[in-house]
Design a protein around this motif. Structure first.
Motif, PDB file in Angstrom:
ATOM      1  N   ALA A 137      27.482  46.822  44.534  1.00  0.00           N
ATOM      2  CA  ALA A 137      28.833  47.395  44.597  1.00  0.00           C
ATOM      3  C   ALA A 137      29.594  47.122  43.305  1.00  0.00           C
ATOM      4  O   ALA A 137      30.355  47.980  42.829  1.00  0.00           O
ATOM      5  N   GLU A 138      29.411  45.941  42.728  1.00  0.00           N
ATOM      6  CA  GLU A 138      30.113  45.609  41.488  1.00  0.00           C
ATOM      7  C   GLU A 138      29.658  46.502  40.342  1.00  0.00           C
ATOM      8  O   GLU A 138      30.474  46.945  39.521  1.00  0.00           O
ATOM      9  N   VAL A 139      28.368  46.776  40.251  1.00  0.00           N
ATOM     10  CA  VAL A 139      27.852  47.644  39.183  1.00  0.00           C
ATOM     11  C   VAL A 139      28.390  49.061  39.358  1.00  0.00           C
ATOM     12  O   VAL A 139      28.842  49.700  38.391  1.00  0.00           O
ATOM     13  N   LEU A 140      28.375  49.569  40.581  1.00  0.00           N
ATOM     14  CA  LEU A 140      28.863  50.929  40.812  1.00  0.00           C
ATOM     15  C   LEU A 140      30.355  51.047  40.497  1.00  0.00           C
ATOM     16  O   LEU A 140      30.789  52.014  39.862  1.00  0.00           O
ATOM     17  N   TYR A 141      31.143  50.066  40.934  1.00  0.00           N
ATOM     18  CA  TYR A 141      32.568  50.137  40.628  1.00  0.00           C
ATOM     19  C   TYR A 141      32.819  49.958  39.129  1.00  0.00           C
ATOM     20  O   TYR A 141      33.701  50.605  38.562  1.00  0.00           O
ATOM     21  N   GLY A 142      32.057  49.082  38.486  1.00  0.00           N
ATOM     22  CA  GLY A 142      32.209  48.909  37.044  1.00  0.00           C
ATOM     23  C   GLY A 142      31.943  50.195  36.284  1.00  0.00           C
ATOM     24  O   GLY A 142      32.655  50.522  35.328  1.00  0.00           O
ATOM     25  N   LEU A 143      30.934  50.949  36.702  1.00  0.00           N
ATOM     26  CA  LEU A 143      30.664  52.235  36.061  1.00  0.00           C
ATOM     27  C   LEU A 143      31.797  53.221  36.307  1.00  0.00           C
ATOM     28  O   LEU A 143      32.151  54.006  35.421  1.00  0.00           O
ATOM     29  N   GLN A 144      32.362  53.192  37.503  1.00  0.00           N
ATOM     30  CA  GLN A 144      33.496  54.077  37.794  1.00  0.00           C
ATOM     31  C   GLN A 144      34.686  53.732  36.901  1.00  0.00           C
ATOM     32  O   GLN A 144      35.328  54.622  36.316  1.00  0.00           O
ATOM     33  N   ALA A 145      34.996  52.443  36.770  1.00  0.00           N
ATOM     34  CA  ALA A 145      36.140  52.034  35.960  1.00  0.00           C
ATOM     35  C   ALA A 145      35.908  52.342  34.480  1.00  0.00           C
ATOM     36  O   ALA A 145      36.831  52.771  33.780  1.00  0.00           O
ATOM     37  N   ARG A 146      34.707  52.127  33.988  1.00  0.00           N
ATOM     38  CA  ARG A 146      34.421  52.413  32.587  1.00  0.00           C
ATOM     39  C   ARG A 146      34.493  53.916  32.313  1.00  0.00           C
ATOM     40  O   ARG A 146      34.974  54.344  31.258  1.00  0.00           O
ATOM     41  N   THR A 147      34.037  54.706  33.249  1.00  0.00           N
ATOM     42  CA  THR A 147      34.108  56.151  33.072  1.00  0.00           C
ATOM     43  C   THR A 147      35.550  56.633  33.107  1.00  0.00           C
ATOM     44  O   THR A 147      35.943  57.499  32.307  1.00  0.00           O
ATOM     45  N   ASP A 148      36.363  56.062  33.996  1.00  0.00           N
ATOM     46  CA  ASP A 148      37.773  56.434  34.036  1.00  0.00           C
ATOM     47  C   ASP A 148      38.463  56.090  32.721  1.00  0.00           C
ATOM     48  O   ASP A 148      39.376  56.797  32.289  1.00  0.00           O
ATOM     49  N   ALA A 149      38.038  54.985  32.098  1.00  0.00           N
ATOM     50  CA  ALA A 149      38.616  54.575  30.817  1.00  0.00           C
ATOM     51  C   ALA A 149      37.942  55.259  29.630  1.00  0.00           C
ATOM     52  O   ALA A 149      38.278  54.945  28.479  1.00  0.00           O
ATOM     53  N   GLU A 150      37.010  56.182  29.914  1.00  0.00           N
ATOM     54  CA  GLU A 150      36.298  56.934  28.882  1.00  0.00           C
ATOM     55  C   GLU A 150      35.535  56.007  27.938  1.00  0.00           C
ATOM     56  O   GLU A 150      35.525  56.172  26.722  1.00  0.00           O
ATOM     57  N   ILE A 151      34.869  55.007  28.538  1.00  0.00           N
ATOM     58  CA  ILE A 151      34.009  54.087  27.794  1.00  0.00           C
ATOM     59  C   ILE A 151      32.561  54.459  28.079  1.00  0.00           C
ATOM     60  O   ILE A 151      32.168  54.619  29.236  1.00  0.00           O
ATOM     61  N   LYS A 152      31.765  54.570  27.058  1.00  0.00           N
ATOM     62  CA  LYS A 152      30.373  54.985  27.222  1.00  0.00           C
ATOM     63  C   LYS A 152      29.543  53.851  27.833  1.00  0.00           C
ATOM     64  O   LYS A 152      29.693  52.676  27.465  1.00  0.00           O
ATOM     65  N   SER A 153      28.662  54.231  28.753  1.00  0.00           N
ATOM     66  CA  SER A 153      27.727  53.298  29.391  1.00  0.00           C
ATOM     67  C   SER A 153      26.334  53.918  29.334  1.00  0.00           C
ATOM     68  O   SER A 153      25.848  54.452  30.336  1.00  0.00           O
ATOM     69  N   PRO A 154      25.675  53.888  28.183  1.00  0.00           N
ATOM     70  CA  PRO A 154      24.361  54.532  28.067  1.00  0.00           C
ATOM     71  C   PRO A 154      23.339  53.890  28.989  1.00  0.00           C
ATOM     72  O   PRO A 154      23.381  52.679  29.226  1.00  0.00           O
ATOM     73  N   PRO A 155      22.422  54.688  29.550  1.00  0.00           N
ATOM     74  CA  PRO A 155      21.437  54.156  30.499  1.00  0.00           C
ATOM     75  C   PRO A 155      20.597  53.022  29.928  1.00  0.00           C
ATOM     76  O   PRO A 155      20.191  52.120  30.665  1.00  0.00           O
ATOM     77  N   ILE A 156      20.316  53.041  28.636  1.00  0.00           N
ATOM     78  CA  ILE A 156      19.484  51.986  28.049  1.00  0.00           C
ATOM     79  C   ILE A 156      20.171  50.632  28.186  1.00  0.00           C
ATOM     80  O   ILE A 156      19.562  49.639  28.615  1.00  0.00           O
ATOM     81  N   LEU A 157      21.468  50.560  27.831  1.00  0.00           N
ATOM     82  CA  LEU A 157      22.208  49.304  27.970  1.00  0.00           C
ATOM     83  C   LEU A 157      22.386  48.928  29.436  1.00  0.00           C
ATOM     84  O   LEU A 157      22.270  47.756  29.809  1.00  0.00           O
ATOM     85  N   LEU A 158      22.688  49.916  30.269  1.00  0.00           N
ATOM     86  CA  LEU A 158      22.895  49.635  31.685  1.00  0.00           C
ATOM     87  C   LEU A 158      21.610  49.101  32.316  1.00  0.00           C
ATOM     88  O   LEU A 158      21.646  48.145  33.103  1.00  0.00           O
ATOM     89  N   ARG A 159      20.461  49.681  31.950  1.00  0.00           N
ATOM     90  CA  ARG A 159      19.193  49.216  32.502  1.00  0.00           C
ATOM     91  C   ARG A 159      18.901  47.772  32.059  1.00  0.00           C
ATOM     92  O   ARG A 159      18.424  46.946  32.846  1.00  0.00           O
ATOM     93  N   ALA A 160      19.247  47.462  30.812  1.00  0.00           N
ATOM     94  CA  ALA A 160      19.043  46.091  30.329  1.00  0.00           C
ATOM     95  C   ALA A 160      19.964  45.112  31.040  1.00  0.00           C
ATOM     96  O   ALA A 160      19.560  43.982  31.367  1.00  0.00           O
ATOM     97  N   LEU A 161      21.218  45.514  31.290  1.00  0.00           N
ATOM     98  CA  LEU A 161      22.150  44.639  31.994  1.00  0.00           C
ATOM     99  C   LEU A 161      21.692  44.402  33.427  1.00  0.00           C
ATOM    100  O   LEU A 161      21.736  43.261  33.919  1.00  0.00           O
ATOM    101  N   VAL A 162      21.245  45.448  34.102  1.00  0.00           N
ATOM    102  CA  VAL A 162      20.758  45.301  35.473  1.00  0.00           C
ATOM    103  C   VAL A 162      19.542  44.379  35.512  1.00  0.00           C
ATOM    104  O   VAL A 162      19.377  43.576  36.435  1.00  0.00           O
ATOM    105  N   GLN A 163      18.707  44.461  34.486  1.00  0.00           N
ATOM    106  CA  GLN A 163      17.542  43.591  34.447  1.00  0.00           C
ATOM    107  C   GLN A 163      17.939  42.115  34.305  1.00  0.00           C
ATOM    108  O   GLN A 163      17.327  41.235  34.907  1.00  0.00           O
ATOM    109  N   ARG A 164      19.021  41.836  33.536  1.00  0.00           N
ATOM    110  CA  ARG A 164      19.504  40.451  33.443  1.00  0.00           C
ATOM    111  C   ARG A 164      19.992  39.972  34.811  1.00  0.00           C
ATOM    112  O   ARG A 164      19.742  38.825  35.206  1.00  0.00           O
ATOM    113  N   LEU A 165      20.689  40.842  35.527  1.00  0.00           N
ATOM    114  CA  LEU A 165      21.147  40.478  36.869  1.00  0.00           C
ATOM    115  C   LEU A 165      19.975  40.194  37.794  1.00  0.00           C
ATOM    116  O   LEU A 165      20.019  39.259  38.605  1.00  0.00           O
TER     117      LEU A 165
END
Length: 817
Positions: free
Chosen positions: A218-246
């Motif tokens: 839930a935290e990852v999904l909401y974080g993506l929503q908030a970043r998109t609302d703020a027009e901040i890029k979240s490329p899949p490569i970085l997101l996949r690496a962050l999820v892997q750390r989690l």
């Protein structure tokens, strides 16, 4: 008054499910649709074309790899293949589609639950073998064959993050992960631990959240929503690496993940932490912390308020209560900054208590006057050793005294309150305060020659950032209007209007005083700059509603042009521009410090410019948007030396009510005569009055009903010549108007009509003053004009007598239009 803080228990593990539920409620359905979120497989697949969640895909047909930033738009593998082919890029893209073999799809046989072995055949291993045995018939004929029946699946891959199915019953994983496990076995990996931490198979923009706790998902999904609302890029490569750390760290919540600092992943993680903290927290929960996220209070999600410098628990609680009580009373864009200033000043009191008391100041009942004296000695010592400046010394004492006074005014020392045991003598008295510093010289206003050099180098701003003229136009308007940086940075698109005379007017918002619709007359050259900027913004954002468009949109995270400049952006670009300049030279050839050139210094320069031009203080107060004249006077300087010189120049040209010169010879005033000039007179609209009772009353107690030109206490000099002329014009207009009036009785007309004697007396005074000036040389007249400008800067007219309307201010600029 704000009620005392009620400490609540810190969130524990039992509150984590509630946190997840809260975040799930905040996630909008359109966000899940945008992410292509599959609740069953726990995989999100945002479109590659999404401006903030997508990525550049290889231009080769059939290839879904990430493209390199080249004109061809090919991935590394396809780029190498193209070079080996010897074809032109157009021929290669048209004739060689890529055949991808993977196991990311289900078998093409209806209701078959096994994965395909190849994207070309889209059949599982058994159906592929049967297809070959039957002689590769047409697909429709093959599917209708009686031997072709759907087969049950072998289950999902044992890797927690993988959503694929096993290829056969003998392997515990999907084919790619089975290969990876064979490679990991020789290294002594534990299979269960390996399955929990191994990442899923990559599929371009697909990111698997399988294997993560429900809260983290839930935290990852909401974080993506908030970043998109703020027009901040979240490329899949970085997101996949962050999820892997989690996944590797098996954290129960997002805040617990550890990321290597100063990396792209760390930037994404820190940003999501701040957004999550603002989403799930409340003002009540923030109060129990020592570092507040001001986004919870609506004061900026990136802003913090740190109470940790206060070592005593009672002082932290009192300061938190003071902040909560002060927030509703503050306006502007920098409320956290002004609140943190109090904390930074009170920390000196906290340090003093730690240094001077064995109990480190924790026992508030034992505090007293001796501790206040130790504090004043401590900050004085810091000033003498150079650790703090003289100005900082004054500010610390003033803010600390205010804090101790206001916590009592709030009732925190009453019985039963949090500071009930604080002694009454633990307070700063008036004589404890260091004297207020009086600064001579120009203050923060830039010298004329420095401002001229800056204006000449304005075109260089176009190369500092983003290669546009937006910042240059913003700085030009800042110099011309003297507004605060946030007032210019947040101007709306329709900020320019015309008054009833056809003159341009700037409409802005005074955020500091919470005043909207403020109007400032501006010259045509400044209006032309704003018109050019409006046209450029409309061309850049043609689809945005004009009511939402801003005049100076920030260059990033602002696709619609609705987000205005941040103050920090203006300051950063301005500093880079100034630092890149050649040395700034004063009139005597010495170098002017570049650190003194800041966006706010243009506001002081605007005030000083108008003061030098003779603008009356009351008029300048209106131009600056101040409520108090005392505030306006801090923006410009007229030194005592200049005032004394001006008085010496004009003293020999002073006239009484009959037009006779009072001083028959020019000489400099003695010290006691200067004092008499200052305290023994009061201004009236077209001269000065020396009548003692009126002076004592500040100009509000004239015993003769303000018949100045008929009073022996009246004096005037050349500095009042504009007011004398204006008063004469007023008398003549009133006489003509009353003579033509038919609705008045004769006695009323007679009493209201200005007397011929008064008109004659004013004409005589004007003629005597003008004749006296004509006898002077050109140099002497110029000296009189300069002395007049100096005295008019500090002159205020008493409101006890009808005043003369001040002339319109001269809005001339140092720079050329």
């Amino acid at each position: 008054m704000t009620s005392p803080l009620q400490l609540v228990p810190a969130p524990g593990s039992d509150l984590l499910p509630a946190r997840a539920q809260r975040l799930r409620e905040l996630i909008r359905p359109e966000t899940l649709e945008m992410l292509n979120w599959d609740e069953t497989s726990q995989v999100l697949r945002p479109s590659p074309d999404h401006p903030f969640l997508g990525m550049n895909i290889c231009a080769r047909q059939g290839c879904w790899a990430a493209a390199r930033k080249t004109e061809l738009g090919l991935c590394s593998g396809c780029r190498s293949s193209w070079k080996r082919s010897g074809k032109t890029p157009e021929e290669y893209l048209a004739t060689e589609p890529k055949q991808v073999s993977n196991t990311s799809g289900g078998c093409g046989v209806p209701k078959c639950q096994r994965p395909w072995t190849s994207s070309r055949t889209q059949m599982c291993m058994r159906h592929r073998e049967l297809f070959v045995k039957l002689g590769r018939p047409p697909l429709a004929e093959f599917l209708a064959h009686p031997r072709v029946r759907p087969l049950p699946g072998h289950g999902l891959c044992s890797v927690d993050a993988c959503h694929r199915h096993r290829a056969n019953g003998s392997n515990l994983c999907c084919p790619p992960h089975w290969v990876r496990w064979k490679e990991a076995q020789p290294r002594g990996a534990d299979f269960e631990q390996w399955c929990r931490t191994e990442p899923g198979s990559s599929e371009t923009t697909a990111v698997s959240l399988r294997g993560l706790p429900a809260l983290v998902t839930a935290e990852v999904l909401y974080g993506l929503q908030a970043r998109t609302d703020a027009e901040i890029k979240s490329p899949p490569i970085l997101l996949r690496a962050l999820v892997q750390r989690l996944r590797e760290q098996q954290v129960p919540q997002f805040d617990d993940v550890e990321i290597t600092p100063n990396t792209h992943i760390a930037g994404m993680a820190n940003g999501m932490r701040r957004m999550l903290a603002a989403a799930v927290s409340t003002p009540e929960l923030e109060q129990i912390k020592d570092v507040w996220n001001m986004g919870v209070f609506g004061l900026g999600q990136w802003r913090k308020l740190d109470f940790t410098p206060l070592h005593q628990e009672w002082m932290r609680r009192a300061c938190k209560t003071w902040v909560l009580d002060e927030i509703p009373r503050r306006y502007g864009k920098n409320i956290p900054n002004s609140l943190s200033e109090m904390i930074l000043c009170v920390r000196f009191l906290s340090k003093s208590l730690v240094r001077s008391r064995e109990d480190r100041g924790e026992n508030m009942a034992a505090l007293g006057r001796r501790d206040i004296e130790a504090f004043t000695q401590y900050v004085a010592q810091l000033k003498h050793t150079g650790e703090i400046s003289t100005f900082r010394h004054t500010t610390v004492c003033r803010f600390t005294g205010r804090f101790l006074r206001e916590i009592r005014d709030m009732g925190l020392t009453r019985p039963g309150e949090i500071l009930a045991e604080l002694p009454d003598d633990f307070a700063l008295r008036r004589h404890d305060m260091p004297p207020v510093i009086t600064q001579e010289g120009p203050g923060r206003a830039l010298p004329r020659e420095i401002l001229t050099q800056l204006c000449e180098r304005l075109p260089a701003l176009d190369q500092v950032r983003d290669d546009t003229a937006d910042m240059r136009h913003a700085i030009e308007v800042l110099i011309d209007t003297g507004r605060r940086p946030d007032e210019i940075g947040c101007l709306p698109w329709d900020c320019l209007e015309t008054d009833e005379h056809g003159k341009s007017v700037l409409v802005y918002t005074d955020f500091k005083n919470n005043r909207t619709g403020c109007r400032l007359p501006i010259p045509d050259s400044t209006a032309q700059i704003i018109v050019e900027q409006k046209k450029a913004m409309r061309a850049r954002f043609p689809d945005t509603e004009l009511t939402e468009l801003v005049l100076f949109p920030r260059p990033r995270q602002n696709s619609g042009g609705t987000q205005s400049y941040r103050i920090s952006h203006i300051g950063n670009v301005h500093r880079r521009w100034v630092n890149a300049m050649p040395p700034l030279l004063l009139a005597d050839g010495t170098e002017f410090p570049k650190l003194d050139v800041a966006p706010y210094s243009y506001r002081h320069s605007y005030a000083q410019r108008h003061a030098d031009a003779g603008t009356l203080p009351d008029v300048l107060r209106e131009l600056m948007g101040h409520r108090s004249l005392q505030t306006t006077q801090t923006y410009y300087r007229v030194t005592e030396k200049r005032t004394r010189a001006a008085v010496d120049k004009l003293v020999s040209h002073q006239f009484d009510r009959h037009g006779n010169r009072i001083w028959t010879e020019a000489r400099q005033l003695l010290e006691h005569e200067h004092a008499r000039v200052r305290i023994g007179q009061v201004s009236v609209p077209y001269g000065i009055c020396v009548e003692p009772t009126n002076v004592k009353a500040g100009g509000h107690g004239c015993p003769f009903r303000f018949r100045c030109v008929g009073c022996d206490h009246f004096r005037t000099d050349p500095s009042y010549l504009p007011e004398l002329r204006a008063y004469l014009d007023t008398l003549l207009r009133d006489r003509e108007r009353l003579t033509a009036a038919t609705e008045l009785d004769d006695w009323a007309r007679t009493e209201s009509t200005p007397s011929e004697e008064e008109i004659k007396r004013i004409r005589t005074l004007i003629r005597r003053v003008e004749t006296d000036l004509e006898r002077l040389t050109d140099d002497e007249r110029e000296q009189i004009k300069e002395a007049t400008r100096t005295l008019r800067k500090t002159r205020t007219v008493s409101l006890g007598m009808p005043g003369i309307r001040a002339p319109e201010p001269n809005l001339r600029l140092e720079r050329d239009a």
